[in-house]
Design an enzyme around this catalytic site. Structure first.
Site, PDB file in Angstrom:
ATOM      1  N   ASP A 222       0.891  -1.186  -0.134  1.00 40.03           N
ATOM      2  CA  ASP A 222      -0.085  -0.261   0.006  1.00 40.03           C
ATOM      3  C   ASP A 222       0.826   1.232  -0.104  1.00 40.03           C
ATOM      4  O   ASP A 222       2.107   1.204   0.133  1.00 40.03           O
ATOM      5  CB  ASP A 222      -1.034   0.118   1.079  1.00 40.03           C
ATOM      6  N   SER A 223       0.423   2.591  -0.276  1.00 36.59           N
ATOM      7  CA  SER A 223       1.069   3.623   0.030  1.00 36.59           C
ATOM      8  C   SER A 223       1.488   4.060   1.391  1.00 36.59           C
ATOM      9  O   SER A 223       2.371   4.676   1.586  1.00 36.59           O
ATOM     10  CB  SER A 223       0.290   4.654  -0.458  1.00 36.59           C
TER      11      SER A 223
ATOM     12  N   HIS B 228      -7.203   2.689   3.750  1.00 38.91           N
ATOM     13  CA  HIS B 228      -7.050   3.704   4.960  1.00 38.91           C
ATOM     14  C   HIS B 228      -8.270   3.633   5.908  1.00 38.91           C
ATOM     15  O   HIS B 228      -8.515   4.055   6.779  1.00 38.91           O
ATOM     16  CB  HIS B 228      -6.489   4.920   4.928  1.00 38.91           C
TER      17      HIS B 228
ATOM     18  N   GLU C  93      -2.764   8.379   8.465  1.00 39.10           N
ATOM     19  CA  GLU C  93      -1.297   8.250   8.486  1.00 39.10           C
ATOM     20  C   GLU C  93      -0.910   8.762   9.816  1.00 39.10           C
ATOM     21  O   GLU C  93       0.168   8.279  10.372  1.00 39.10           O
ATOM     22  CB  GLU C  93      -0.585   8.943   7.488  1.00 39.10           C
TER      23      GLU C  93
ATOM     24  N   CYS D 248      -4.221  -1.593  -2.030  1.00 38.18           N
ATOM     25  CA  CYS D 248      -4.282  -0.146  -2.257  1.00 38.18           C
ATOM     26  C   CYS D 248      -5.141   0.000  -3.432  1.00 38.18           C
ATOM     27  O   CYS D 248      -4.878  -0.616  -4.707  1.00 38.18           O
ATOM     28  CB  CYS D 248      -2.969   0.350  -2.755  1.00 38.18           C
ATOM     29  N   ASN D 249      -6.323   0.675  -3.306  1.00 36.61           N
ATOM     30  CA  ASN D 249      -7.361   0.756  -4.128  1.00 36.61           C
ATOM     31  C   ASN D 249      -6.583   1.666  -5.397  1.00 36.61           C
ATOM     32  O   ASN D 249      -6.943   1.366  -6.461  1.00 36.61           O
ATOM     33  CB  ASN D 249      -8.462   1.642  -3.566  1.00 36.61           C
ATOM     34  N   THR D 250      -5.851   2.669  -5.098  1.00 35.09           N
ATOM     35  CA  THR D 250      -5.606   3.715  -6.020  1.00 35.09           C
ATOM     36  C   THR D 250      -4.449   2.969  -6.905  1.00 35.09           C
ATOM     37  O   THR D 250      -4.703   2.874  -8.055  1.00 35.09           O
ATOM     38  CB  THR D 250      -4.768   4.850  -5.300  1.00 35.09           C
TER      39      THR D 250
ATOM     40  N   GLY E  86      -3.253   9.357  -3.789  1.00 37.61           N
ATOM     41  CA  GLY E  86      -4.538   9.551  -4.132  1.00 37.61           C
ATOM     42  C   GLY E  86      -4.461  10.885  -5.070  1.00 37.61           C
ATOM     43  O   GLY E  86      -5.369  11.068  -6.041  1.00 37.61           O
TER      44      GLY E  86
ATOM     45  N   CYS F 266     -10.873   2.865   0.007  1.00 38.45           N
ATOM     46  CA  CYS F 266      -9.450   3.102   0.130  1.00 38.45           C
ATOM     47  C   CYS F 266      -9.136   2.267   1.396  1.00 38.45           C
ATOM     48  O   CYS F 266      -9.798   2.243   2.324  1.00 38.45           O
ATOM     49  CB  CYS F 266      -9.392   4.612   0.593  1.00 38.45           C
TER      50      CYS F 266
HETATM   51  N1  DGL Z   1      -4.671   3.139   0.800  1.00 39.55           N
HETATM   52  C1  DGL Z   1      -4.794   3.324  -0.578  1.00 39.55           C
HETATM   53  C2  DGL Z   1      -5.894   3.197  -1.253  1.00 39.55           C
HETATM   54  O1  DGL Z   1      -6.446   2.239  -0.818  1.00 39.55           O
HETATM   55  C3  DGL Z   1      -4.148   4.786  -0.952  1.00 39.55           C
HETATM   56  C4  DGL Z   1      -4.263   5.826  -0.341  1.00 39.55           C
HETATM   57  C5  DGL Z   1      -3.436   7.249  -0.712  1.00 39.55           C
HETATM   58  O2  DGL Z   1      -1.978   6.913  -0.750  1.00 39.55           O
HETATM   59  O3  DGL Z   1      -3.767   8.195  -1.180  1.00 39.55           O
HETATM   60  O4  DGL Z   1      -6.483   3.899  -2.390  1.00 39.55           O
END
Ligand code: DGL
Length: 267
Positions: free
Chosen positions: A11-12, A187, A153, A74-76, A44, A185
């Site tokens: 993930d990020s 997070h 974060e 990570c969805n992004t 994102g 997301c």
């Molecule tokens: N947790 C990530 C997601 O699922 C990325 C969030 C980010 O870094 O903006 O999209």
């Protein structure tokens, strides 16, 4: 043997830990190598070229570690990079979007679904496409929530600021009378108690992490890659400050050793 090799999960930042906790429950024999790109979070607001480049570097890091399978937690990255990476990677990979969409739709009728995610994920309409592929009659509203990831974060998971941001982001979806909300997301499950309180009991909240772990188990089984026995402890790497990540993981109830990696040297 290939099946005894670890799986890579990335993930990020800390968000992917919300997927790791499901993987640990569903696949206790699998050894996980986690990478959080905390030096470059959030993804994102980044361009799709950057998200693809960073995701490629992470894949190269995992290949160097000899992993057998990679999960973009990570969805992004799942929305913007995974379609390209799956075609290039010498090992199987999967993301969180299709499992999340499927979990939101399965066994439920006549839905109005809301999706919250990063700007990049929402602009890609990856969830809208995945949901309508499964059922073209579904109403989907997608809302970008750019201010949530920095709070998560920083370990700010509840309180007035979180509530007021969530009310702003969720109000248009509440007005649309959604019956299901997808946390698009990784997070956002950190904010689940506040999200559920604001939405009320009528709205079902879907965390794609659980479905991702179930789909990962099926994929590993189909590929003959399910580990029979655990080879070692899970390990955690970040591109930024290991201590910050360790503290956040601690808040989730985990006490992990975290190591730093210079991810920019992977290509
Ligand atoms: N947790 C990530 C997601 O699922 C990325 C969030 C980010 O870094 O903006 O999209």
């Amino acid at each position: 043997m290939a099946k005894e090799r670890p799986i890579g999960v990335y993930d990020s930042g800390v968000g992917g830990l919300t997927v790791v906790r499901w993987l640990q429950q569903v696949l206790p024999m699998e050894q996980i190598i986690y990478f959080g790109d905390t030096a470059r979070v959030p993804y994102g607001g980044r361009s799709s070229d950057e998200i693809v480049e960073f995701s490629r570097q992470i894949l190269a890091f995992f290949l160097g570690k000899g992993v057998k399978f990679v999960i973009a937690a990570c969805n992004t990255s799942s929305a913007l990079a995974l379609p390209l990476l799956v075609a290039e990677a010498p090992i199987p990979m999967m993301g969180v979007i299709y499992p999340g969409a499927k979990a939101a739709v399965t066994g439920v009728k006549g839905q109005r679904i809301g999706v919250i995610g990063t700007k990049a994920t929402v602009e890609s309409h990856a969830y809208g496409h995945a949901l309508r592929d499964i059922n073209p009659d579904i109403d989907v509203g997608e809302i970008a929530c750019p201010e949530l990831v920095p709070l998560v974060e920083a370990g700010e998971w509840e309180g007035e600021r979180v509530d007021s941001l969530l009310v702003g982001y969720l109000s248009p979806l509440i007005k649309e009378r959604i019956d299901t909300l997808i946390l698009g997301c990784t997070h956002y499950p950190f904010l689940l108690p506040s999200i559920e309180r604001i939405l009320g009991p009528e709205v079902r909240v879907v965390d794609p992490g659980e479905a991702t772990a179930q789909v990962a188990a099926s994929r590993l089984r189909e590929l003959g890659l399910l580990a029979k026995q655990r080879q070692g402890d899970d390990s955690f790497y970040v591109s930024g400050d290991p201590l910050g990540f360790r503290n956040t993981a601690f808040g989730l109830g985990y006490d992990y050793l975290v190591q730093a990696v210079d991810i920019s040297r992977y290509a």
